[in-house]
Scaffold this motif. Structure first.
Motif, PDB file in Angstrom:
ATOM      1  N   ASN A   1     -25.608-124.018 -66.738  1.00 57.28           N
ATOM      2  CA  ASN A   1     -26.394-125.243 -66.698  1.00 57.28           C
ATOM      3  C   ASN A   1     -26.736-125.776 -68.092  1.00 57.28           C
ATOM      4  O   ASN A   1     -27.440-126.767 -68.236  1.00 57.28           O
ATOM      5  N   VAL A   2     -26.254-125.120 -69.152  1.00 55.32           N
ATOM      6  CA  VAL A   2     -26.522-125.579 -70.523  1.00 55.32           C
ATOM      7  C   VAL A   2     -25.658-126.798 -70.834  1.00 55.32           C
ATOM      8  O   VAL A   2     -24.433-126.731 -70.782  1.00 55.32           O
ATOM      9  N   GLU A   3     -26.316-127.917 -71.177  1.00 53.25           N
ATOM     10  CA  GLU A   3     -25.592-129.128 -71.558  1.00 53.25           C
ATOM     11  C   GLU A   3     -26.219-129.817 -72.772  1.00 53.25           C
ATOM     12  O   GLU A   3     -25.961-130.994 -73.030  1.00 53.25           O
ATOM     13  N   ALA A   4     -27.060-129.071 -73.496  1.00 54.13           N
ATOM     14  CA  ALA A   4     -27.669-129.619 -74.712  1.00 54.13           C
ATOM     15  C   ALA A   4     -27.799-128.501 -75.735  1.00 54.13           C
ATOM     16  O   ALA A   4     -27.954-127.335 -75.365  1.00 54.13           O
ATOM     17  N   VAL A   5     -27.734-128.858 -77.011  1.00 51.29           N
ATOM     18  CA  VAL A   5     -27.807-127.869 -78.092  1.00 51.29           C
ATOM     19  C   VAL A   5     -28.729-128.375 -79.193  1.00 51.29           C
ATOM     20  O   VAL A   5     -28.638-129.536 -79.614  1.00 51.29           O
ATOM     21  N   TYR A   6     -29.606-127.489 -79.659  1.00 50.67           N
ATOM     22  CA  TYR A   6     -30.317-127.714 -80.919  1.00 50.67           C
ATOM     23  C   TYR A   6     -29.870-126.614 -81.866  1.00 50.67           C
ATOM     24  O   TYR A   6     -30.225-125.447 -81.697  1.00 50.67           O
ATOM     25  N   SER A   7     -29.055-126.967 -82.836  1.00 48.66           N
ATOM     26  CA  SER A   7     -28.497-126.010 -83.785  1.00 48.66           C
ATOM     27  C   SER A   7     -29.403-125.931 -85.003  1.00 48.66           C
ATOM     28  O   SER A   7     -29.390-126.804 -85.862  1.00 48.66           O
ATOM     29  N   ILE A   8     -30.174-124.859 -85.074  1.00 48.43           N
ATOM     30  CA  ILE A   8     -31.114-124.677 -86.181  1.00 48.43           C
ATOM     31  C   ILE A   8     -30.421-124.066 -87.387  1.00 48.43           C
ATOM     32  O   ILE A   8     -30.685-124.427 -88.526  1.00 48.43           O
ATOM     33  N   GLY A   9     -29.502-123.128 -87.133  1.00 49.60           N
ATOM     34  CA  GLY A   9     -28.902-122.360 -88.223  1.00 49.60           C
ATOM     35  C   GLY A   9     -27.503-122.755 -88.620  1.00 49.60           C
ATOM     36  O   GLY A   9     -26.881-122.098 -89.450  1.00 49.60           O
ATOM     37  N   GLY A  10     -26.945-123.842 -88.063  1.00 49.15           N
ATOM     38  CA  GLY A  10     -25.627-124.322 -88.473  1.00 49.15           C
ATOM     39  C   GLY A  10     -24.502-123.723 -87.654  1.00 49.15           C
ATOM     40  O   GLY A  10     -24.701-123.138 -86.587  1.00 49.15           O
ATOM     41  N   GLY A  11     -23.277-123.866 -88.181  1.00 48.19           N
ATOM     42  CA  GLY A  11     -22.094-123.422 -87.458  1.00 48.19           C
ATOM     43  C   GLY A  11     -21.716-124.359 -86.338  1.00 48.19           C
ATOM     44  O   GLY A  11     -21.215-123.934 -85.290  1.00 48.19           O
ATOM     45  N   ASN A  12     -21.907-125.647 -86.554  1.00 51.43           N
ATOM     46  CA  ASN A  12     -21.752-126.613 -85.469  1.00 51.43           C
ATOM     47  C   ASN A  12     -20.308-126.828 -85.032  1.00 51.43           C
ATOM     48  O   ASN A  12     -20.043-127.143 -83.871  1.00 51.43           O
ATOM     49  N   THR A  13     -19.368-126.650 -85.953  1.00 51.61           N
ATOM     50  CA  THR A  13     -17.957-126.755 -85.565  1.00 51.61           C
ATOM     51  C   THR A  13     -17.608-125.677 -84.546  1.00 51.61           C
ATOM     52  O   THR A  13     -16.897-125.931 -83.557  1.00 51.61           O
ATOM     53  N   ALA A  14     -18.094-124.474 -84.769  1.00 57.02           N
ATOM     54  CA  ALA A  14     -17.841-123.372 -83.840  1.00 57.02           C
ATOM     55  C   ALA A  14     -18.520-123.620 -82.493  1.00 57.02           C
ATOM     56  O   ALA A  14     -17.965-123.295 -81.439  1.00 57.02           O
ATOM     57  N   ILE A  15     -19.718-124.180 -82.515  1.00 60.09           N
ATOM     58  CA  ILE A  15     -20.425-124.485 -81.261  1.00 60.09           C
ATOM     59  C   ILE A  15     -19.633-125.513 -80.454  1.00 60.09           C
ATOM     60  O   ILE A  15     -19.420-125.358 -79.245  1.00 60.09           O
ATOM     61  N   ALA A  16     -19.182-126.577 -81.133  1.00 53.89           N
ATOM     62  CA  ALA A  16     -18.401-127.606 -80.446  1.00 53.89           C
ATOM     63  C   ALA A  16     -17.107-127.024 -79.888  1.00 53.89           C
ATOM     64  O   ALA A  16     -16.676-127.373 -78.774  1.00 53.89           O
ATOM     65  N   ARG A  17     -16.485-126.140 -80.655  1.00 54.65           N
ATOM     66  CA  ARG A  17     -15.233-125.514 -80.207  1.00 54.65           C
ATOM     67  C   ARG A  17     -15.456-124.668 -78.954  1.00 54.65           C
ATOM     68  O   ARG A  17     -14.607-124.619 -78.056  1.00 54.65           O
ATOM     69  N   SER A  18     -16.607-124.023 -78.856  1.00 52.79           N
ATOM     70  CA  SER A  18     -16.929-123.191 -77.691  1.00 52.79           C
ATOM     71  C   SER A  18     -17.040-124.038 -76.431  1.00 52.79           C
ATOM     72  O   SER A  18     -16.511-123.671 -75.368  1.00 52.79           O
ATOM     73  N   PHE A  19     -17.730-125.165 -76.532  1.00 47.35           N
ATOM     74  CA  PHE A  19     -17.833-126.068 -75.379  1.00 47.35           C
ATOM     75  C   PHE A  19     -16.445-126.557 -74.961  1.00 47.35           C
ATOM     76  O   PHE A  19     -16.112-126.596 -73.773  1.00 47.35           O
ATOM     77  N   ALA A  20     -15.629-126.934 -75.954  1.00 50.13           N
ATOM     78  CA  ALA A  20     -14.297-127.461 -75.651  1.00 50.13           C
ATOM     79  C   ALA A  20     -13.414-126.396 -75.003  1.00 50.13           C
ATOM     80  O   ALA A  20     -12.649-126.688 -74.073  1.00 50.13           O
ATOM     81  N   GLU A  21     -13.521-125.171 -75.489  1.00 46.90           N
ATOM     82  CA  GLU A  21     -12.686-124.094 -74.965  1.00 46.90           C
ATOM     83  C   GLU A  21     -12.956-123.849 -73.483  1.00 46.90           C
ATOM     84  O   GLU A  21     -12.040-123.524 -72.717  1.00 46.90           O
ATOM     85  N   LEU A  22     -14.203-124.013 -73.073  1.00 41.83           N
ATOM     86  CA  LEU A  22     -14.569-123.795 -71.670  1.00 41.83           C
ATOM     87  C   LEU A  22     -14.513-125.075 -70.848  1.00 41.83           C
ATOM     88  O   LEU A  22     -14.797-125.056 -69.646  1.00 41.83           O
ATOM     89  N   GLY A  23     -14.155-126.182 -71.489  1.00 37.58           N
ATOM     90  CA  GLY A  23     -14.118-127.452 -70.775  1.00 37.58           C
ATOM     91  C   GLY A  23     -15.495-127.917 -70.336  1.00 37.58           C
ATOM     92  O   GLY A  23     -15.629-128.640 -69.339  1.00 37.58           O
ATOM     93  N   ARG A  24     -16.506-127.544 -71.110  1.00 34.45           N
ATOM     94  CA  ARG A  24     -17.895-127.882 -70.764  1.00 34.45           C
ATOM     95  C   ARG A  24     -18.353-129.134 -71.503  1.00 34.45           C
ATOM     96  O   ARG A  24     -17.951-129.394 -72.642  1.00 34.45           O
ATOM     97  N   ARG A  25     -19.223-129.880 -70.869  1.00 33.12           N
ATOM     98  CA  ARG A  25     -19.777-131.086 -71.479  1.00 33.12           C
ATOM     99  C   ARG A  25     -21.063-130.751 -72.229  1.00 33.12           C
ATOM    100  O   ARG A  25     -21.903-130.011 -71.731  1.00 33.12           O
ATOM    101  N   CYS A  26     -21.203-131.313 -73.424  1.00 29.63           N
ATOM    102  CA  CYS A  26     -22.463-131.216 -74.173  1.00 29.63           C
ATOM    103  C   CYS A  26     -23.039-132.630 -74.265  1.00 29.63           C
ATOM    104  O   CYS A  26     -22.543-133.469 -75.022  1.00 29.63           O
ATOM    105  N   ARG A  27     -24.062-132.884 -73.472  1.00 26.75           N
ATOM    106  CA  ARG A  27     -24.642-134.228 -73.428  1.00 26.75           C
ATOM    107  C   ARG A  27     -25.360-134.591 -74.717  1.00 26.75           C
ATOM    108  O   ARG A  27     -25.300-135.736 -75.183  1.00 26.75           O
ATOM    109  N   VAL A  28     -26.085-133.618 -75.293  1.00 29.00           N
ATOM    110  CA  VAL A  28     -26.892-133.859 -76.494  1.00 29.00           C
ATOM    111  C   VAL A  28     -26.673-132.707 -77.460  1.00 29.00           C
ATOM    112  O   VAL A  28     -26.769-131.537 -77.082  1.00 29.00           O
ATOM    113  N   PHE A  29     -26.395-133.049 -78.717  1.00 30.97           N
ATOM    114  CA  PHE A  29     -26.128-132.023 -79.730  1.00 30.97           C
ATOM    115  C   PHE A  29     -26.834-132.473 -81.013  1.00 30.97           C
ATOM    116  O   PHE A  29     -26.430-133.442 -81.653  1.00 30.97           O
TER     117      PHE A  29
END
Length: 343
Positions: free
Chosen positions: A252-280
């Motif tokens: 049910n996770v569809e939003a991310v608050y990235s406090i510590g960085g690594g945002n390219t990897a976070i985006a890649r994780s959503f894409a790999e699973l075919g998941r939508r991230c509504r808010v990042f």
């Protein structure tokens, strides 16, 4: 009434008569407001000239000690080096001690070695740990001023903290996430590089507290569910593994608050699973985040002007060395950047 400048000096600077300046300094009537303003401006100009004379010929060597991923250290170094010529007529040089990851003993060792290397001041991004506090105190005890940056070590004898109000930044992120999600009942993932950085903890606290407050305003008792990942050191490989696991466990996770960085990897994780991230929402306009903003992957970046921070940190250290006066510390403004207003 005594003044730090002679009436004659002020009068020459303002282009006014000594009698007029004397009336202004003693608060006597019969002087127009614009004339009083001219005298105050003359005094301000004399202060600046005195500071310039005090700086002339002065040389400073500052050490920048940071535990941070390369993407941030590179951005800060570029910002600081761009500001150094602006500190003339003083000559300011910097030595850089950057580590992607570093144990507390290694950080303490780095700080300890500075005592023998003739440093005039330290700009520090380090964990808030008792051993780091003691290392900072040892530097201050021998006359080396320390300014903490981005994340504070508040119980130490450091001169000042320079950077954003991290709790307010977290609150801002919560507001953006909540507004963009609207009535959609989705979970929020937050990622931290390390729990030992006070700044990240303050961002998390501001985020969680504000999410609950916003839920209460809507009459919702529980608010949004928050899933937390910590201990990544901001490194992409670690982040990607942990985010993938979290997304599988929490569909049910569809939003991310990235406090510590690594945002390219976070985006890649959503894409790999075919998941939508509504808010990042992330922090700092580094090169990775610029790309993610332009593509629309990142919804917003909370940014603070690194050059202004670098300038303030150096000027505070110079003031501690008696080369400047009147430098005051203020929190960096939090800028909300989207793909429409980022550079």
């Amino acid at each position: 009434m005594k003044h730090r400048y002679k009436v004659r000096e002020i009068a020459q600077q303002a282009g006014l008569s000594e009698a007029t300046v004397d009336r202004v300094l003693h608060g006597r009537p019969g002087v127009r407001e614009d004339t009083r303003a001219e005298v105050q401006q003359a005094i301000s100009d004399l202060d600046k000239q005195r500071s310039q004379l005090r700086l002339n010929g002065r040389k400073f060597l500052f050490d920048v000690v940071m535990q941070t991923p390369p993407r941030f250290s590179a951005e800060f170094r570029t910002a600081l080096e761009a500001e150094l010529p602006m500190l003339s007529p003083a000559l300011v040089r910097c030595r850089f001690h950057f580590r992607d990851t570093e144990s507390v003993p290694a950080m303490v060792d780095t700080l300890g070695k500075l005592t023998a290397r003739g440093t005039h001041g330290v700009i520090l991004k380090a964990p808030d740990h008792p051993e780091v506090v003691a290392a900072v105190d040892r530097l201050v005890d021998i006359g080396v001023p320390v300014v903490t940056y981005v994340t504070d070590v508040p119980t130490s004898a450091r001169l000042a903290y320079v950077g954003i109000d991290n709790r307010a930044a977290g609150a801002t992120a919560a507001y953006l996430v909540d507004q963009w999600l609207g009535d959609v009942d989705k979970e929020v993932l937050i990622t931290l590089s390390s729990s030992v950085f006070r700044g990240e903890g303050e961002r998390e606290m501001g985020f969680r507290t504000t999410l609950r407050a916003l839920a209460a305003e809507r009459g919702t008792d529980t608010g949004r569910t928050v899933v937390e990942i910590a201990g990544t050191d901001g490194m992409d490989s670690t982040i990607e593994t942990l985010v993938l696991d979290a997304l599988v466990e929490h569909p049910n996770v569809e939003a991310v608050y990235s406090i510590g960085g690594g945002n390219t990897a976070i985006a890649r994780s959503f894409a790999e699973l075919g998941r939508r991230c509504r808010v990042f929402v992330g922090h700092d306009l580094d090169e990775d985040n610029r790309v993610l903003l332009r593509s629309g992957t990142l919804s917003a970046v909370l940014h603070h002007e690194l050059r202004a921070d670098a300038r303030l940190a150096c000027r505070m250290l110079m003031q501690a060395r008696g080369a400047l006066e009147g430098v005051t510390n203020v929190s960096s403004p939090i800028q909300v950047l989207t793909r429409f207003n980022s550079v």
